[in-house]
Design an enzyme around this catalytic site. Structure first.
Site, PDB file in Angstrom:
ATOM      1  N   ASP A  71       2.227 -62.475   0.011  1.00  0.00           N
ATOM      2  CA  ASP A  71       1.463 -61.563  -0.842  1.00  0.00           C
ATOM      3  C   ASP A  71       2.062 -61.682  -2.249  1.00  0.00           C
ATOM      4  O   ASP A  71       3.182 -61.251  -2.501  1.00  0.00           O
ATOM      5  CB  ASP A  71       1.585 -60.134  -0.288  1.00  0.00           C
ATOM      6  CG  ASP A  71       0.760 -59.125  -1.073  1.00  0.00           C
ATOM      7  OD1 ASP A  71       0.494 -59.359  -2.266  1.00  0.00           O
ATOM      8  OD2 ASP A  71       0.384 -58.086  -0.491  1.00  0.00           O
ATOM      9  N   TYR A 105       3.918 -53.678   1.263  1.00  0.00           N
ATOM     10  CA  TYR A 105       2.972 -52.655   0.815  1.00  0.00           C
ATOM     11  C   TYR A 105       2.646 -51.743   2.013  1.00  0.00           C
ATOM     12  O   TYR A 105       2.428 -52.237   3.122  1.00  0.00           O
ATOM     13  CB  TYR A 105       1.724 -53.381   0.308  1.00  0.00           C
ATOM     14  CG  TYR A 105       0.598 -52.489  -0.116  1.00  0.00           C
ATOM     15  CD1 TYR A 105       0.684 -51.748  -1.293  1.00  0.00           C
ATOM     16  CD2 TYR A 105      -0.561 -52.384   0.641  1.00  0.00           C
ATOM     17  CE1 TYR A 105      -0.356 -50.941  -1.693  1.00  0.00           C
ATOM     18  CE2 TYR A 105      -1.611 -51.569   0.243  1.00  0.00           C
ATOM     19  CZ  TYR A 105      -1.499 -50.846  -0.917  1.00  0.00           C
ATOM     20  OH  TYR A 105      -2.537 -50.047  -1.305  1.00  0.00           O
ATOM     21  N   LYS A 118      -5.035 -55.579  -8.921  1.00  0.00           N
ATOM     22  CA  LYS A 118      -3.875 -55.377  -9.765  1.00  0.00           C
ATOM     23  C   LYS A 118      -3.910 -56.340 -10.962  1.00  0.00           C
ATOM     24  O   LYS A 118      -4.818 -56.278 -11.753  1.00  0.00           O
ATOM     25  CB  LYS A 118      -2.605 -55.517  -8.924  1.00  0.00           C
ATOM     26  CG  LYS A 118      -2.691 -54.833  -7.537  1.00  0.00           C
ATOM     27  CD  LYS A 118      -2.878 -53.327  -7.609  1.00  0.00           C
ATOM     28  CE  LYS A 118      -3.273 -52.670  -6.288  1.00  0.00           C
ATOM     29  NZ  LYS A 118      -2.512 -53.030  -5.113  1.00  0.00           N
ATOM     30  N   ARG A 150     -24.162 -63.143   1.371  1.00  0.00           N
ATOM     31  CA  ARG A 150     -22.872 -62.904   2.033  1.00  0.00           C
ATOM     32  C   ARG A 150     -22.128 -64.233   2.154  1.00  0.00           C
ATOM     33  O   ARG A 150     -20.920 -64.299   1.985  1.00  0.00           O
ATOM     34  CB  ARG A 150     -23.069 -62.267   3.421  1.00  0.00           C
ATOM     35  CG  ARG A 150     -21.761 -62.211   4.213  1.00  0.00           C
ATOM     36  CD  ARG A 150     -21.766 -61.304   5.442  1.00  0.00           C
ATOM     37  NE  ARG A 150     -23.022 -61.075   6.076  1.00  0.00           N
ATOM     38  CZ  ARG A 150     -23.632 -61.929   6.919  1.00  0.00           C
ATOM     39  NH1 ARG A 150     -23.075 -63.068   7.240  1.00  0.00           N
ATOM     40  NH2 ARG A 150     -24.800 -61.621   7.428  1.00  0.00           N
TER      41      ARG A 150
HETATM   42  C1  LIG Z   1      -2.577 -52.921  -3.698  1.00  0.00           C
HETATM   43  C2  LIG Z   1      -1.858 -53.881  -2.855  1.00  0.00           C
HETATM   44  C3  LIG Z   1      -2.433 -54.351  -1.666  1.00  0.00           C
HETATM   45  C4  LIG Z   1      -3.761 -53.852  -1.143  1.00  0.00           C
HETATM   46  O1  LIG Z   1      -4.817 -54.215  -1.975  1.00  0.00           O
HETATM   47  P1  LIG Z   1      -6.162 -53.376  -2.145  1.00  0.00           P
HETATM   48  O2  LIG Z   1      -6.912 -54.154  -3.175  1.00  0.00           O
HETATM   49  O3  LIG Z   1      -5.790 -51.997  -2.574  1.00  0.00           O
HETATM   50  O4  LIG Z   1      -6.833 -53.370  -0.808  1.00  0.00           O
HETATM   51  C5  LIG Z   1      -1.725 -55.293  -0.934  1.00  0.00           C
HETATM   52  N1  LIG Z   1      -0.519 -55.739  -1.343  1.00  0.00           N
HETATM   53  C6  LIG Z   1       0.057 -55.295  -2.480  1.00  0.00           C
HETATM   54  C7  LIG Z   1       1.381 -55.831  -2.871  1.00  0.00           C
HETATM   55  C8  LIG Z   1      -0.586 -54.363  -3.265  1.00  0.00           C
HETATM   56  O5  LIG Z   1       0.001 -53.910  -4.379  1.00  0.00           O
END
Ligand SMILES: *Cc1c(COP(=O)(O)O)cnc(C)c1O
Length: 377
Positions: free
Chosen positions: A170, A98, A195, A46
């Site tokens: 983000d 998001y 993504k 961990r």
């Molecule tokens: C998908 C996404 C998230 C969340 O991420 P996960 O891997 O699904 O937990 C946060 N911010 C943006 C812009 C996203 O597209």
């Protein structure tokens, strides 16, 4: 060193035990200690894992950050950043983040005394006016999901720093290939590696990158204390993904622009949201702080019925949540990714029932456009 060289080599040292060129998946929970208190820097998985460490070095380097930490999901990475604030602190949150980020603030963090206000961060004056004596953080996403509005990262950072607050960005929609927020003054970058960074729709993960040593120590402490770590196998997948990030993003970017141009001319489309179009309200800003406009395009079809027809008649694009994979994915933000955003707020943001979002993949552009054209018609 150039971006591609860094993407391929940072953290990717050949394995010292075997010479393996690809970083092995260290699928272990613990490590042998040679004597009491004598170990090779790895005690328990961990806390430390060599595959995860390689990925952490890799993405940190791509974002121009000294420190990086990989998490089990984008949401757990965002949650870890929010552990830099305490009960009684106030956070300025972009009003078009998001859906899951909004839900985290609205339904979870609010139970722990963290105050927040939703602010249209594309308007610098609104950011300035939203500051309170207890504001400790500004959390932005740019371009936003799904209407692609762009926030001036340098402008927001300057204001936040003048108020002694940190800025978190983000950067999921751009990836470090197209935008490196730290270069614009941002303190902390978060990603859903699910993504573009992983890029192949086969892993869920998150990342935090930053330069401040004290904050980094805390993020690492939280990563170990809470334990929402990225697994060795997922670390391997994302590390493989980032090796081709430059070529993939180059193509996503090219195809995204072509799809946006096509939709902008299509008689069945009322409006296209893409920062690469001259008609986009922050086109100039996007040109200044991004190295491209990316592969995310949203468009207004006018009604739920029209949207349904497009979504159900595409043959190459797949109707699914998520984005950033090599395959084109198409979705309906109002009922899918943004279902947790209240109806009135959705209307205000332009997330209407007729809005369709496409994550333009790297298939042949002629095929993507042909597919959208037949579905629209
Ligand atoms: C998908 C996404 C998230 C969340 O991420 P996960 O891997 O699904 O937990 C946060 N911010 C943006 C812009 C996203 O597209």
């Amino acid at each position: 060193m150039g971006f591609s060289t860094t993407a391929i080599h940072a953290g990717n040292e050949p394995d010292t035990a075997t010479g393996s060129v690809s970083v092995p998946i260290y699928q272990t929970s613990t490590y042998k200690q040679d004597a009491l208190g004598e170990h090779k820097g790895f005690e328990y998985a961990r806390t430390q894992n060599p595959t995860r460490s390689a990925l952490e070095q890799n993405i940190a380097a791509l974002e121009g950050a000294k420190f990086g930490y990989a998490f089990a999901s984008g949401m757990s990475a965002i949650d870890a950043c929010l552990k830099l604030v305490k009960a009684g602190d106030h956070v300025i949150l972009g009003d078009n983040t998001y859906g899951g980020t909004f839900r985290l603030f609205d339904k979870v963090l609010s139970n722990y005394g963290i105050e927040f206000d939703l602010v249209d961060t594309t308007e610098i004056t609104q950011v300035e006016e939203a500051f309170k004596p207890n504001t400790k953080m500004v959390f932005v996403e740019t371009p936003t999901n799904p209407v692609m509005s762009v926030t001036d990262l340098e402008g927001v950072s300057n204001i936040a720093h003048a108020h002694g607050a940190k800025v978190v960005c983000d950067n999921t929609f751009m990836s470090p290939y197209l935008q490196r927020p730290i270069e614009h003054g941002v303190d902390i970058v978060v990603h859903s590696t699910t993504k573009y960074l992983n890029g192949h729709s086969d892993s869920v993960g998150g990342f935090v990158a930053l330069n401040n040593e004290k904050n980094a120590e805390w993020i690492q402490f939280v990563q170990n204390s809470v334990g929402a770590i990225l697994s060795p196998f997922d670390s391997f997948l994302v590390l493989r993904g980032t090796k081709t990030l430059a070529v993939r993003m180059g193509k996503h970017n090219e195809n995204g622009q072509a799809v946006a141009n096509f939709l902008a001319e299509h008689p069945k489309v009322q409006k296209v949201y893409y920062p690469g179009l001259v008609s986009h309200p922050q086109h100039e800003l996007a040109k200044k702080q991004q190295d491209g406009f990316g592969g995310m395009v949203s468009f207004e079809t006018g009604s739920l019925n029209n949207a349904k027809k497009v979504l159900e008649n595409v043959k190459i694009a797949t109707l699914a949540e998520s984005l950033g994979g090599v395959e084109s994915l198409i979705s309906h933000p109002a009922s899918m990714t943004h279902a947790s955003v209240p109806f009135e707020k959705r209307q205000e943001l332009g997330i209407t029932d007729g809005l369709v979002r496409i994550s333009v993949g790297i298939e042949d552009i002629e095929d993507i456009i042909f597919d959208l054209d037949q579905a629209l018609n």
